[in-house]
Design an enzyme around this catalytic site. Structure first.
Site, PDB file in Angstrom:
ATOM      1  N   GLU A   1      23.769  39.875  73.384  1.00  0.00           N
ATOM      2  CA  GLU A   1      22.508  40.216  72.705  1.00  0.00           C
ATOM      3  C   GLU A   1      22.588  41.711  72.465  1.00  0.00           C
ATOM      4  O   GLU A   1      22.513  42.494  73.407  1.00  0.00           O
ATOM      5  CB  GLU A   1      21.296  39.895  73.584  1.00  0.00           C
ATOM      6  CG  GLU A   1      21.147  38.431  73.959  1.00  0.00           C
ATOM      7  CD  GLU A   1      20.883  37.534  72.785  1.00  0.00           C
ATOM      8  OE1 GLU A   1      20.397  38.024  71.741  1.00  0.00           O
ATOM      9  OE2 GLU A   1      21.184  36.336  72.890  1.00  0.00           O
TER      10      GLU A   1
ATOM     11  N   GLU B   1      21.063  52.292  64.739  1.00  0.00           N
ATOM     12  CA  GLU B   1      19.992  52.039  65.701  1.00  0.00           C
ATOM     13  C   GLU B   1      19.658  53.334  66.427  1.00  0.00           C
ATOM     14  O   GLU B   1      20.497  53.894  67.126  1.00  0.00           O
ATOM     15  CB  GLU B   1      20.462  50.974  66.700  1.00  0.00           C
ATOM     16  CG  GLU B   1      19.353  50.470  67.568  1.00  0.00           C
ATOM     17  CD  GLU B   1      19.822  49.443  68.570  1.00  0.00           C
ATOM     18  OE1 GLU B   1      20.927  49.611  69.124  1.00  0.00           O
ATOM     19  OE2 GLU B   1      19.083  48.482  68.809  1.00  0.00           O
TER      20      GLU B   1
HETATM   21  P1  NAD Z   1      24.638  49.889  76.734  1.00  0.00           P
HETATM   22  O1  NAD Z   1      25.423  48.973  75.877  1.00  0.00           O
HETATM   23  O2  NAD Z   1      25.010  51.305  76.803  1.00  0.00           O
HETATM   24  O3  NAD Z   1      24.648  49.367  78.247  1.00  0.00           O
HETATM   25  C1  NAD Z   1      24.267  48.050  78.596  1.00  0.00           C
HETATM   26  C2  NAD Z   1      24.875  47.692  79.931  1.00  0.00           C
HETATM   27  O4  NAD Z   1      26.297  47.677  79.827  1.00  0.00           O
HETATM   28  C3  NAD Z   1      24.559  48.655  81.055  1.00  0.00           C
HETATM   29  O5  NAD Z   1      24.393  47.937  82.253  1.00  0.00           O
HETATM   30  C4  NAD Z   1      25.814  49.529  81.121  1.00  0.00           C
HETATM   31  O6  NAD Z   1      26.017  50.120  82.369  1.00  0.00           O
HETATM   32  C5  NAD Z   1      26.881  48.509  80.819  1.00  0.00           C
HETATM   33  N1  NAD Z   1      28.115  49.059  80.246  1.00  0.00           N
HETATM   34  C6  NAD Z   1      28.289  50.206  79.566  1.00  0.00           C
HETATM   35  N2  NAD Z   1      29.567  50.321  79.139  1.00  0.00           N
HETATM   36  C7  NAD Z   1      30.222  49.204  79.560  1.00  0.00           C
HETATM   37  C8  NAD Z   1      31.553  48.724  79.419  1.00  0.00           C
HETATM   38  N3  NAD Z   1      32.497  49.395  78.751  1.00  0.00           N
HETATM   39  N4  NAD Z   1      31.870  47.533  79.989  1.00  0.00           N
HETATM   40  C9  NAD Z   1      30.931  46.824  80.636  1.00  0.00           C
HETATM   41  N5  NAD Z   1      29.655  47.221  80.799  1.00  0.00           N
HETATM   42  C10 NAD Z   1      29.293  48.403  80.267  1.00  0.00           C
HETATM   43  O7  NAD Z   1      23.124  49.671  76.253  1.00  0.00           O
HETATM   44  P2  NAD Z   1      21.823  50.434  76.772  1.00  0.00           P
HETATM   45  O8  NAD Z   1      21.861  51.830  76.259  1.00  0.00           O
HETATM   46  O9  NAD Z   1      21.665  50.192  78.234  1.00  0.00           O
HETATM   47  O10 NAD Z   1      20.663  49.605  76.045  1.00  0.00           O
HETATM   48  C11 NAD Z   1      20.289  49.809  74.733  1.00  0.00           C
HETATM   49  C12 NAD Z   1      20.931  48.790  73.820  1.00  0.00           C
HETATM   50  O11 NAD Z   1      20.580  47.465  74.228  1.00  0.00           O
HETATM   51  C13 NAD Z   1      20.467  48.901  72.382  1.00  0.00           C
HETATM   52  O12 NAD Z   1      21.565  48.822  71.512  1.00  0.00           O
HETATM   53  C14 NAD Z   1      19.565  47.675  72.200  1.00  0.00           C
HETATM   54  O13 NAD Z   1      19.447  47.208  70.888  1.00  0.00           O
HETATM   55  C15 NAD Z   1      20.229  46.691  73.082  1.00  0.00           C
HETATM   56  N6  NAD Z   1      19.296  45.602  73.429  1.00  0.00           N
HETATM   57  C16 NAD Z   1      19.467  44.381  72.815  1.00  0.00           C
HETATM   58  C17 NAD Z   1      18.581  43.347  73.088  1.00  0.00           C
HETATM   59  C18 NAD Z   1      18.741  41.978  72.457  1.00  0.00           C
HETATM   60  O14 NAD Z   1      18.182  41.031  72.977  1.00  0.00           O
HETATM   61  N7  NAD Z   1      19.477  41.845  71.372  1.00  0.00           N
HETATM   62  C19 NAD Z   1      17.522  43.553  73.988  1.00  0.00           C
HETATM   63  C20 NAD Z   1      17.390  44.816  74.568  1.00  0.00           C
HETATM   64  C21 NAD Z   1      18.291  45.835  74.292  1.00  0.00           C
END
Ligand code: NAD
Length: 495
Positions: free
Chosen positions: A265, A396
């Site tokens: 997601e 975004e």
């Molecule tokens: P992010 O992708 O930076 O991090 C998400 C998670 O992944 C965190 O727990 C982080 O520690 C982990 N992570 C980071 N790098 C990783 C890697 N290389 N391998 C494995 N795990 C890793 O996202 P964020 O900044 O925490 O959240 C914001 C993003 O989430 C936005 O892009 C938003 O659109 C998205 N989001 C999507 C939905 C949906 O349902 N589509 C809902 C909420 C948020």
């Protein structure tokens, strides 16, 4: 709802747990290292958190796999799993003050949203899947007479749930609910920005009677523990919510390891289309503002691209600007606050930089921007005269920035809405029934809202087309993601 003073008093009494929850116990990271989690409303350190690494992931996966193979949860009668998960949902509700406070302190979101939406939403997700688990059946295939072929669902094994910081516990429970209900062992990896509510949930799961090792919480920094889980040969499924950038990396990790399922997601850049014939433009303007500015705009499905018919453009933008005033940032612990702090100073700088870029590209800054005081506050920004080709319309921003794009025809509105790498949500406002259906069918998005923005409950799937992800959270469809489908053939003696 408590007063601001009462929330502050509760904060003084909080005993914050920062250790990982492995095999039913809180434990430090193997090498004892930690990282700080910060309150973005005042930049204070809230707690030191276990900085788990690959070796901790190995430990947790080993336990999760052993519990799965022993069948302590996977083979438990669904009606019994239901009882324990309902107990967990009840405990989440009983601990609502503590969980809401942890969520607000860690993320900067208003306490009234944590207490009225996030935490009740988390409990509801657990309850919804608990109730579903003993009401789902297998199938018998329409085969020839002398055979019986059954199609049954079985838990997939070890599931790692990697979640973001914008709705930390709520989104986690959209994943834990179906994954646990299906009988899997689940390892939750919260964001480094917001690990506190997830860690607290570990103890509640234990108290609810969920066997040790079936639900574990591994906090970690950045990619560290998440990538170790994504590459682990004994993890069968990753369920992820976060950025499209990380979603891509997880698919690579799965491809380079054991082809584990990866359900993503990811990001969004959602269009909210307002046609001139909508009978209640004031109402549509209120929702356009709320759709973009709720949760500081840190919402994957935020209504960030506002497409307005040129004939009502100026009038409508004035109404949205008036509605945006309700979102002037305030202390998140003030129960009147409708907008709190962004997740951290770095993110605030990124959001303000996008605003600068938009203006440099030719957009007009109608209102909002930097909001003074300690903490990562940004007042709601409205940019008008945005072209859909500008970076502010394509990328975004994940902050309170509304981009207004005028259009002159229905076809143009649909074309602009679909001209995006993302396809998470879209909305349209009209009194014309034919147009409502016609446009809804053409919008390439996982959720389309007509004359509302962001209706939703557990009964419907949620997720995106295109680079917004694959699979769906919520509804019965989400359970299938965490199960294997087994076909069993039985040949009968001829009769
Ligand atoms: P992010 O992708 O930076 O991090 C998400 C998670 O992944 C965190 O727990 C982080 O520690 C982990 N992570 C980071 N790098 C990783 C890697 N290389 N391998 C494995 N795990 C890793 O996202 P964020 O900044 O925490 O959240 C914001 C993003 O989430 C936005 O892009 C938003 O659109 C998205 N989001 C999507 C939905 C949906 O349902 N589509 C809902 C909420 C948020």
């Amino acid at each position: 709802m408590h007063t601001q003073q009462q929330w502050q008093a509760l904060k003084q009494e909080l005993a914050i747990e920062g250790r990982a929850f492995i095999n039913g116990q809180y434990q430090s990271a193997n090498d004892g290292t930690t990282f700080a989690t910060i309150n973005p409303a005042n930049d204070e350190v809230l707690a030191q958190i276990a900085r788990c690494q690959g070796i901790d992931a190995d430990r947790a996966v080993e336990v999760a796999r052993a519990r799965f193979d022993q069948g302590v949860w996977s083979q438990m009668a669904p009606s019994q799993r239901k009882v324990l998960m309902l107990r967990l949902a009840d405990l989440v509700e009983e601990h609502i003050d503590t969980l809401a406070l942890l969520e607000t302190l860690d993320s900067g979101k208003p306490i009234r949203h944590s207490a009225s939406t996030d935490i009740p939403g988390a409990a509801q997700a657990l309850r919804w899947y608990a109730e579903a688990v003993d009401k789902t059946y297998g199938e018998v295939a329409p085969t020839e007479r002398d055979v019986v072929a059954t199609i049954t669902h079985e838990a997939i094994g070890v599931v790692a749930a990697i979640v973001p910081w914008n709705f930390p516990l709520w989104l986690a429970c959209w994943k834990l609910g179906p994954a646990l209900a299906a009988g899997n062992s689940v390892i939750l990896k919260p964001s480094e920005n917001t690990p506190l509510s997830a860690l607290y949930l570990g103890q509640l799961a234990h108290q609810a009677g969920i066997p040790a090792g079936v639900f574990q919480v591994l906090p970690g920094y950045g990619h560290e523990v998440g990538e170790a889980l994504a590459r682990h040969p004994d993890v069968d499924c990753i369920t992820f919510t976060g950025s499209t950038r990380v979603a891509r990396q997880l698919m690579v990790c799965a491809g380079e390891s054991n082809l584990k399922r990866v359900w993503n997601e990811a990001g969004g850049k959602n269009a909210n289309i307002v046609f001139a014939d909508h009978p209640n433009l004031e109402g549509a303007a209120e929702e356009a503002a709320a759709g973009c500015f709720y949760n500081q705009g840190e919402v994957c499905v935020a209504a960030t691209r506002l497409l307005v018919h040129e004939s009502i453009h100026d009038r409508f933008v004035a109404m949205v600007e008036a509605a945006a005033q309700r979102f002037t940032p305030r202390d998140p612990l003030d129960p009147e606050s409708a907008m709190g702090a962004l997740i951290d100073q770095e993110h605030k700088a990124k959001v303000l930089d996008y605003v600068k870029q938009g203006v440099a590209a030719g957009a007009n800054l109608r209102c909002g921007g930097d909001h003074p005081g300690p903490g990562a506050f940004v007042a709601p920004v409205i940019l008008t005269g945005v072209d859909n080709a500008m970076a502010v319309a394509r990328e975004e921003i994940f902050g309170p920035v509304l981009c207004v794009i005028p259009f002159s025809s229905e076809a143009e509105a649909v074309a602009i809405a679909n001209d995006s790498p993302y396809g998470l949500g879209a909305a349209l406002w009209t009194s014309d029934l034919n147009r409502a259906h016609r446009v809804a069918r053409q919008l390439r998005a996982g959720s389309v809202w007509i004359n509302n923005y962001n209706e939703g409950d557990m009964t419907v799937p949620f997720g995106g087309y295109k680079q917004s992800g694959n699979g769906r959270d919520k509804s019965l469809h989400a359970i299938e993601k965490f199960m294997e489908i087994k076909t069993t053939w039985l040949r009968l003696e001829s009769y």
